[in-house]
Scaffold this motif. Structure first.
Motif, mmCIF file in Angstrom:
data_model
loop_
_atom_site.group_PDB
_atom_site.id
_atom_site.type_symbol
_atom_site.label_atom_id
_atom_site.label_comp_id
_atom_site.label_asym_id
_atom_site.label_seq_id
_atom_site.Cartn_x
_atom_site.Cartn_y
_atom_site.Cartn_z
ATOM 1 N N GLN A 43 0.767 7.606 1.824
ATOM 2 C CA GLN A 43 -0.225 7.135 0.859
ATOM 3 C C GLN A 43 -1.521 6.766 1.577
ATOM 4 O O GLN A 43 -1.513 6.219 2.678
ATOM 5 N N SER A 44 -2.646 7.067 0.943
ATOM 6 C CA SER A 44 -3.952 6.766 1.516
ATOM 7 C C SER A 44 -4.216 5.262 1.472
ATOM 8 O O SER A 44 -3.574 4.518 0.714
ATOM 9 N N THR A 45 -5.171 4.832 2.292
ATOM 10 C CA THR A 45 -5.509 3.406 2.345
ATOM 11 C C THR A 45 -5.963 2.871 0.987
ATOM 12 O O THR A 45 -5.487 1.811 0.557
ATOM 13 N N PRO A 46 -6.891 3.543 0.273
ATOM 14 C CA PRO A 46 -7.281 3.016 -1.047
ATOM 15 C C PRO A 46 -6.100 2.896 -2.010
ATOM 16 O O PRO A 46 -6.022 1.935 -2.778
ATOM 17 N N ARG A 47 -5.172 3.857 -1.938
ATOM 18 C CA ARG A 47 -4.023 3.803 -2.836
ATOM 19 C C ARG A 47 -3.102 2.645 -2.478
ATOM 20 O O ARG A 47 -2.577 1.967 -3.358
ATOM 21 N N VAL A 48 -2.927 2.410 -1.195
ATOM 22 C CA VAL A 48 -2.094 1.278 -0.772
ATOM 23 C C VAL A 48 -2.712 -0.036 -1.250
ATOM 24 O O VAL A 48 -2.017 -0.933 -1.743
ATOM 25 N N ILE A 49 -4.019 -0.133 -1.097
ATOM 26 C CA ILE A 49 -4.697 -1.368 -1.502
ATOM 27 C C ILE A 49 -4.585 -1.584 -3.007
ATOM 28 O O ILE A 49 -4.270 -2.689 -3.472
ATOM 29 N N LEU A 50 -4.824 -0.519 -3.788
ATOM 30 C CA LEU A 50 -4.890 -0.653 -5.238
ATOM 31 C C LEU A 50 -3.520 -0.700 -5.910
ATOM 32 O O LEU A 50 -3.345 -1.391 -6.922
ATOM 33 N N THR A 51 -2.548 0.026 -5.381
ATOM 34 C CA THR A 51 -1.254 0.137 -6.063
ATOM 35 C C THR A 51 -0.133 -0.665 -5.422
ATOM 36 O O THR A 51 0.890 -0.915 -6.064
ATOM 37 N N GLN A 52 -0.296 -1.057 -4.167
ATOM 38 C CA GLN A 52 0.779 -1.772 -3.490
ATOM 39 C C GLN A 52 0.458 -3.257 -3.259
ATOM 40 O O GLN A 52 1.260 -4.124 -3.607
#
Length: 279
Positions: free
Chosen positions: A179-188
């Motif tokens: 998972q990309s960094t923005p996705r980790v930040i927003l979804t995790q």
């Protein structure tokens, strides 16, 4: 999950009462103008009519013969609009900077926190006065000023939450899964940090309403919009002659801010699963 939240929220009787007050204020702001045949600036009767006057001005009139009730109704719209919009803008700024600082750490964290401390080094009320005075007093300038002075505490809160959560196993698993960094930040990470943000947001709305009222009291509000702070400000010279001009908008401010704080406590209980074990 929702049932558990409402169960914990409703255990806090003060929060339920506060929510009821907020619903009432919102209904007055949204539907009240539909039942008025005149605006808050219209001179509808003789000046200084006392509350419950025989001609139907049940909250009286001010120095210009304007209806106090009409002022309260339209003032509720302005106060709630500025309070909620400025809080949303503050959250967008604070959450974004706090998330970046807490996730990446290092020099990124150092730069963003020094930037945050720069805003916190100036008293928020003084900075808001300067910002509104620089621009033409309006609803937009007040929203901007309040948002600018309100975001630093949000950034520091979110930074702390992200620093604590970025070391958790589910974040490492998401990174290993590609998972990309923005996705980790927003979804995790962000969904796990949302509880304290929601609680702070409710308190920020209350603070924004107080700040807007203070600015309007000083004559820095939108001259085309009636607000509770403006009503209190215009009444300060006739307190002995017409007490109701300041009391009714002042009580409206107090009740709304108190209700928001009570709802904030209820949200804290509702979002905190440990509250079940404490009661």
């Amino acid at each position: 999950m929702k049932n558990a939240f409402w169960r914990r929220f409703c255990r806090n009787k003060g929060a339920v009462i506060g929510l009821g007050v907020l619903v009432w204020v919102a209904l007055v702001a949204l539907l009240g103008p539909l039942f008025l045949d005149y605006g808050p600036w219209d001179m509808v009767d003789a000046p200084f009519l006392e509350p419950l006057s025989p001609d139907g001005r049940w909250l009286g009139t001010d120095t210009m013969g304007r209806d106090i009730w009409a002022g309260l109704v339209h003032g509720a719209r302005v106060s709630l609009l500025i309070g909620f919009v400025s809080t949303v803008v503050s959250l967008l700024i604070g959450v974004s900077l706090g998330a970046i600082a807490g996730y990446f750490g290092g020099w990124v964290d150092a730069v963003l926190m020094r930037f945050t401390e720069l805003f916190q080094s100036v008293p928020s009320f003084a900075l808001a006065i300067v910002l509104v005075a620089i621009f033409e007093p309006s609803v937009a300038s007040m929203v901007t000023a309040i948002a600018v002075v309100s975001w630093p505490p949000v950034a520091r809160l979110v930074r702390g939450e992200f620093m604590a959560l970025r070391q958790r196993d589910f974040v490492s698993a998401a990174l290993l899964a590609g998972q990309s960094t923005p996705r980790v930040i927003l979804t995790q990470i962000l969904p796990n940090a949302v509880s304290p943000i929601v609680v702070m947001a409710s308190l920020m709305v209350a603070s924004a309403i107080l700040l807007e009222s203070s600015l309007s009291f000083l004559g820095l509000g939108d001259p085309n919009q009636m607000s509770w702070g403006y009503m209190v400000g215009t009444a300060r010279t006739v307190m002995r002659q017409a007490w109701w001009m300041a009391v009714f908008p002042g009580v409206s401010i107090v009740l709304t801010v108190l209700a928001l704080n009570l709802v904030g406590e209820g949200l804290n209980d509702g979002l905190n699963a440990r509250a079940d074990g404490k009661r």
